[in-house]
Design a protein around this motif. Structure first.
Motif, PDB file in Angstrom:
ATOM      1  N   MET A  14       0.829  -1.207   0.000  1.00  0.00           N
ATOM      2  CA  MET A  14       0.000   0.000   0.000  1.00  0.00           C
ATOM      3  C   MET A  14       0.863   1.256   0.000  1.00  0.00           C
ATOM      4  O   MET A  14       0.516   2.264  -0.634  1.00  0.00           O
ATOM      5  N   LEU A  15       1.986   1.201   0.708  1.00  0.00           N
ATOM      6  CA  LEU A  15       2.905   2.332   0.741  1.00  0.00           C
ATOM      7  C   LEU A  15       3.431   2.640  -0.659  1.00  0.00           C
ATOM      8  O   LEU A  15       3.472   3.805  -1.079  1.00  0.00           O
ATOM      9  N   ALA A  16       3.815   1.597  -1.390  1.00  0.00           N
ATOM     10  CA  ALA A  16       4.301   1.789  -2.763  1.00  0.00           C
ATOM     11  C   ALA A  16       3.195   2.332  -3.657  1.00  0.00           C
ATOM     12  O   ALA A  16       3.447   3.178  -4.535  1.00  0.00           O
ATOM     13  N   PHE A  17       1.978   1.864  -3.449  1.00  0.00           N
ATOM     14  CA  PHE A  17       0.842   2.364  -4.235  1.00  0.00           C
ATOM     15  C   PHE A  17       0.596   3.837  -3.943  1.00  0.00           C
ATOM     16  O   PHE A  17       0.398   4.648  -4.867  1.00  0.00           O
ATOM     17  N   LYS A  37       7.617   8.857 -17.884  1.00  0.00           N
ATOM     18  CA  LYS A  37       8.774   7.979 -17.881  1.00  0.00           C
ATOM     19  C   LYS A  37       8.291   6.530 -17.895  1.00  0.00           C
ATOM     20  O   LYS A  37       7.100   6.265 -17.669  1.00  0.00           O
ATOM     21  N   PRO A  38       9.187   5.578 -18.135  1.00  0.00           N
ATOM     22  CA  PRO A  38       8.762   4.176 -18.132  1.00  0.00           C
ATOM     23  C   PRO A  38       8.135   3.731 -16.810  1.00  0.00           C
ATOM     24  O   PRO A  38       7.353   2.778 -16.790  1.00  0.00           O
ATOM     25  N   TYR A  39       8.438   4.482 -15.747  1.00  0.00           N
ATOM     26  CA  TYR A  39       7.936   4.107 -14.419  1.00  0.00           C
ATOM     27  C   TYR A  39       6.450   4.386 -14.245  1.00  0.00           C
ATOM     28  O   TYR A  39       5.881   4.073 -13.197  1.00  0.00           O
ATOM     29  N   TRP A  40       5.813   4.975 -15.275  1.00  0.00           N
ATOM     30  CA  TRP A  40       4.364   5.183 -15.207  1.00  0.00           C
ATOM     31  C   TRP A  40       3.637   3.871 -14.974  1.00  0.00           C
ATOM     32  O   TRP A  40       2.552   3.837 -14.368  1.00  0.00           O
ATOM     33  N   VAL A  41       4.255   2.788 -15.452  1.00  0.00           N
ATOM     34  CA  VAL A  41       3.621   1.482 -15.357  1.00  0.00           C
ATOM     35  C   VAL A  41       3.458   1.031 -13.902  1.00  0.00           C
ATOM     36  O   VAL A  41       2.624   0.168 -13.600  1.00  0.00           O
ATOM     37  N   LEU A  42       4.212   1.645 -12.998  1.00  0.00           N
ATOM     38  CA  LEU A  42       4.126   1.258 -11.582  1.00  0.00           C
ATOM     39  C   LEU A  42       2.798   1.668 -10.948  1.00  0.00           C
ATOM     40  O   LEU A  42       2.364   1.031  -9.988  1.00  0.00           O
ATOM     41  N   LEU A  43       2.169   2.718 -11.473  1.00  0.00           N
ATOM     42  CA  LEU A  43       0.881   3.144 -10.897  1.00  0.00           C
ATOM     43  C   LEU A  43      -0.211   2.096 -11.110  1.00  0.00           C
ATOM     44  O   LEU A  43      -0.798   1.613 -10.125  1.00  0.00           O
ATOM     45  N   PRO A  44      -0.517   1.692 -12.360  1.00  0.00           N
ATOM     46  CA  PRO A  44      -1.527   0.626 -12.526  1.00  0.00           C
ATOM     47  C   PRO A  44      -1.052  -0.709 -11.943  1.00  0.00           C
ATOM     48  O   PRO A  44      -1.881  -1.498 -11.463  1.00  0.00           O
ATOM     49  N   TYR A  45       0.255  -0.947 -11.991  1.00  0.00           N
ATOM     50  CA  TYR A  45       0.783  -2.193 -11.422  1.00  0.00           C
ATOM     51  C   TYR A  45       0.511  -2.269  -9.929  1.00  0.00           C
ATOM     52  O   TYR A  45       0.037  -3.303  -9.424  1.00  0.00           O
ATOM     53  N   MET A  46       0.808  -1.197  -9.200  1.00  0.00           N
ATOM     54  CA  MET A  46       0.598  -1.209  -7.756  1.00  0.00           C
ATOM     55  C   MET A  46      -0.884  -1.276  -7.418  1.00  0.00           C
ATOM     56  O   MET A  46      -1.269  -1.902  -6.425  1.00  0.00           O
ATOM     57  N   LEU A  47      -1.720  -0.650  -8.222  1.00  0.00           N
ATOM     58  CA  LEU A  47      -3.174  -0.770  -8.019  1.00  0.00           C
ATOM     59  C   LEU A  47      -3.592  -2.222  -8.144  1.00  0.00           C
ATOM     60  O   LEU A  47      -4.369  -2.737  -7.331  1.00  0.00           O
ATOM     61  N   MET A  48      -3.071  -2.906  -9.171  1.00  0.00           N
ATOM     62  CA  MET A  48      -3.386  -4.317  -9.371  1.00  0.00           C
ATOM     63  C   MET A  48      -2.905  -5.164  -8.194  1.00  0.00           C
ATOM     64  O   MET A  48      -3.648  -6.034  -7.699  1.00  0.00           O
TER      65      MET A  48
END
Length: 221
Positions: free
Chosen positions: A11-14, A27-38
């Protein structure tokens, strides 16, 4: 519903990905937002399914999300590895892994069993790609502060998580052979949960570092 400490690390990472979304969105790290939600959604749903003893539905859920997890990290390595043949390997790994996962879940292990075959394949590939990244990072002629590189933190977290997970799973046959299945399960959970905490703390740091790098560029301009 009682949550474990590793759930809060996720949850902290999200939350970090939400707060710092402006820094990662281009940046390529945009993918971390939907990833962390998942990840957060899957863990909470999975916990509820386990509490209700709906184990088959739980397996189905994680058969899907863990495949997506590998693809997300393959993508990040592809974006952060520069060597021509290494970049081609990481790029090629994404469709190959997805096809292998589908074939495995449809025709080999089936969808009702956890996909240990492609889980092992993904783990080995992640470890190889981590070596790709660190080889390039330490081979650069100009000095680089790796602590200010978001991918350094992601690669570090992934390396320790998957190496630890891989090692403890190698020990599984020994515990089964000696009728110590319950002890293995206990040891696995302790190690796995702590590795998850470390992994997502590293991802949180990576997102924060990305945000600080953006702020530093603004100040310079």
């Amino acid at each position: 519903m009682e949550l474990s400490l590793f759930h809060y690390a996720e949850m902290l990472a999200f939350m970090a990905s939400i707060i710092c979304y402006k820094s990662i969105i281009k940046k390529p790290y945009w993918v971390l937002l939907p990833y962390m939600l998942m990840i957060v959604a899957a863990e909470i749903i999975g916990k509820q399914l386990a509490d209700k003893q709906l184990y088959k539905d739980n397996v189905h859920l994680f058969n899907i999300t863990t495949v997506i997890e590998f693809v997300v990290f393959f993508f990040l390595f592809y974006k952060n590895v520069n060597g021509s043949y290494r970049k081609e390997i990481t790029k090629f790994a994404i469709p190959v892994y997805m096809v292998a996962a589908v074939i495995n879940q449809l025709f080999i292990q089936g969808f009702d069993k956890f996909h240990t075959n492609t889980m092992l394949l993904g783990t080995v590939l992640i470890i190889i790609f981590v070596f790709f990244y660190f080889y390039e990072a330490f081979s650069k002629m100009e000095p680089v502060n790796l602590l200010k590189e978001p991918m350094f933190w992601i690669a570090t977290g992934l390396f320790l998580f998957y190496l630890g997970d891989f090692t403890i799973n190698l020990m599984h046959p020994y515990f089964v052979k000696n009728h110590l299945q319950k002890r293995w399960t206990h040891i696995f959970r302790i190690i796995n949960h702590n590795l998850i905490i470390f992994e997502y703390l590293c991802i949180s740091i990576a997102i924060i570092v990305c945000s600080k790098n953006r702020s530093a560029l603004k100040l310079q301009s």
